[in-house]
Enzyme design. Structure first.
Site, short mmCIF file in Angstrom:
data_model
loop_
_atom_site.label_atom_id
_atom_site.label_comp_id
_atom_site.label_asym_id
_atom_site.label_seq_id
_atom_site.Cartn_x
_atom_site.Cartn_y
_atom_site.Cartn_z
NE ARG A 26 -1.31 2.59 2.89
CZ ARG A 26 -0.80 3.73 3.48
NH1 ARG A 26 -0.63 4.71 2.60
NH2 ARG A 26 -0.41 3.59 4.66
CG ASP A 27 3.57 4.20 3.00
OD1 ASP A 27 3.21 5.17 2.17
OD2 ASP A 27 4.14 4.18 4.05
CG HIS A 220 4.83 4.53 9.29
ND1 HIS A 220 4.18 3.55 8.75
CD2 HIS A 220 5.45 5.32 8.28
CE1 HIS A 220 4.19 3.78 7.27
NE2 HIS A 220 4.97 4.82 7.11
CG HIS A 222 9.23 7.68 5.94
ND1 HIS A 222 8.69 8.17 4.71
CD2 HIS A 222 8.46 6.96 6.42
CE1 HIS A 222 7.70 7.75 4.44
NE2 HIS A 222 7.31 6.88 5.57
CB CYS A 253 5.43 10.85 2.03
SG CYS A 253 3.97 12.20 2.23
CG ASN A 262 7.59 3.44 4.10
OD1 ASN A 262 7.12 4.10 5.04
ND2 ASN A 262 6.95 3.23 2.90
#
Lengths: 316, 316
Positions: A26-27, A220, A222, A253, A262
């Site tokens: 997804r991300d 989460h 980065h 992002c 990530n």
């Protein structure tokens, strides 16, 4: 000849098991310029599950206009039915319409995406923070009515590209609001990767003091400034046991251009394995998967572990 | 618009000040395929000093046949005289001949390079570990006679490409021998980057138990598997206050092909600054220097912080 796994040496004060919340499909994929075919996504997720990941964020039920890369959610999600119930497959829903679509397909874990800052709420959701929370209220309530597990993403928890450092009390305030709405779990996002270990521990301590238990918190991070794994270690030392990561380090992002990938799941697994912390993940199968995906995307994985393990057979 | 510095949030149990041992000009440049001109090296070191680094490993007095990239040590070192005594400029010496050359130029800090494993001692020094220690004995003794400070590098402290994980007692044994020879300081090298935080703390604890004080220990991590900064955090939590790093992440190890770059000084400074730990380094000047050097080398810096800070003005 390079050892394929680190020596196991536990450290004091760390959890014995960590649940990796895999966000690559997804991300990671939502930020790809070219759209990945549905069958490749389905194979990606199946491969991740075979590598031992048990929570894999599958897709997003956002309007296709905003995320054409994930416009195939209705086609993809049914392809993953064989994985349930052993593998959790949360999906992102931006609003009630997205929730309807997800629930209609039998999704049992959903996620909403909030911002700790007004600037990013405006940029990403075109709403104030308060307006976005009001929008999520019926989404979370109806998801809970449908007995779905709800994760609340909270982005820009440490720094914001427009506002700079984000005050801890501001993050705690939005986090509490998400808990009050009914979120079972929060994911604290360092969307632009500026956090450092003391900042992480300060925020976690403040959340505890304000009644948000650590076992409802995921982190989460980065790797924009190379801090993701050190911050993860700091969070584990504080008792966090849920860590978001992206296979091969996919993603970033789209609305924060300086944000790079990530935390790579492989780099995380390497550290956790060395620390003797159980994840259930087979690093070899996972690395194979990221290499395979990198082939589909036409560029090498940014994960250092994937690159190191990939370089070894050719070079030595 | 990205904040150029992290928010300061100290964490418990960490030192208030860290000495960065900058290895870029020596450990970084010795691995470059093309030879960097002497005047560029001299400017690099002067720029690093202006950025606030106070210990900069300048070059190596190894035979030019083995390291043609550093064959200009005799020309370079006198170019740095204006930096003393404020800046320490240690130089690597492989043997007595190298020591003679270094002392003749007025070097007051030297370093020898030992291995914790037989395989790497053979590959790098063409000697057994015992033979290499015997070779260093007069080097260290004569350096001490000349009132020079002596650093003992110890490579392959965590894993070895031929031997796999390296037993902690084996590392401790060689470390003690280097101390017995008279080394003032040790630098524990994770030459192939496989270490994880528990392994780091286990080795440091064992060294303490065997009488090697933490304030004589520096750590030298490689980022091959993305672990360098997390390992650094673990070492700081154990009380270590000397950390090796390489501006822009330059360098690796020519005899261990899978080893990628050293920990980037910028990524380290970002974390230390966020933790409120003094280093004296100006991150902006340092990043400018690494970007300038990357221009000379013809490829981008591998440091994530350098890349993030470089991308910001163009992208936002």
């Amino acid at each position: 000849m390079t050892p394929a796994l680190p020596m196991v040496a536990p450290a004091e004060g760390l959890p014995t098991r960590v649940r990796i919340h895999e966000v690559g499909p997804r991300d990671g994929l939502q930020n790809e310029k070219s759209t990945v075919p549905t069958e490749v996504k389905a194979e990606f997720i199946h491969r991740l599950a075979r590598a031992g990941l048990t929570t894999i964020e599958a897709t997003s039920f956002v309007h296709p206009k905003w995320l054409p890369q994930l416009a195939d959610a209705e086609t993809l999600f049914p392809e993953l039915r064989d994985l349930a119930p052993a593998v959790h497959l949360p999906v992102l829903v931006p609003n009630e319409r997205g929730l309807d679509r997800a629930l209609a397909l039998g999704a049992s874990r959903i996620a909403v995406f909030a911002s700790a800052t007004e600037s990013f709420a405006k940029a990403n959701l075109n709403r104030t923070v308060a307006e976005s929370l009001a929008m999520f209220e019926p989404v979370v309530a109806r998801a809970k009515d449908a007995r779905a597990h709800v994760r609340g993403y909270l982005s820009m928890c440490f720094g914001d590209p427009w506002e700079g450092p984000v005050p801890v009390h501001q993050v705690v305030s939005v986090a509490k609001s998400l808990r009050d709405l009914g979120c079972d779990e929060l994911s604290l996002g360092d969307t632009i990767g500026v956090a450092t270990p003391g900042h992480v521990q300060t925020l976690l301590a403040e959340l505890n003091e304000e009644g948000v238990p650590t076992d409802t918190i995921g982190v989460h991070f980065h790797d924009t400034y190379g801090q993701a794994l050190a911050n993860t270690l700091a969070a584990l030392q504080h008792g966090v046991t849920t860590v978001d990561a992206s296979a091969g380090g996919l993603g970033g992002c789209p609305y924060a251009k300086s944000a790079t990938g990530n935390l790579a799941t492989e780099d995380l697994v390497w550290m956790l394995r060395g620390l003797g912390i159980e994840t259930g993940v087979d690093l070899g199968l996972l690395t194979d998967t990221s290499r395979w995906m990198a082939g589909h995307l036409g560029r090498p994985s940014p994960s250092r572990t994937v690159r190191a393990l990939s370089a070894t057979p050719q070079e030595q």
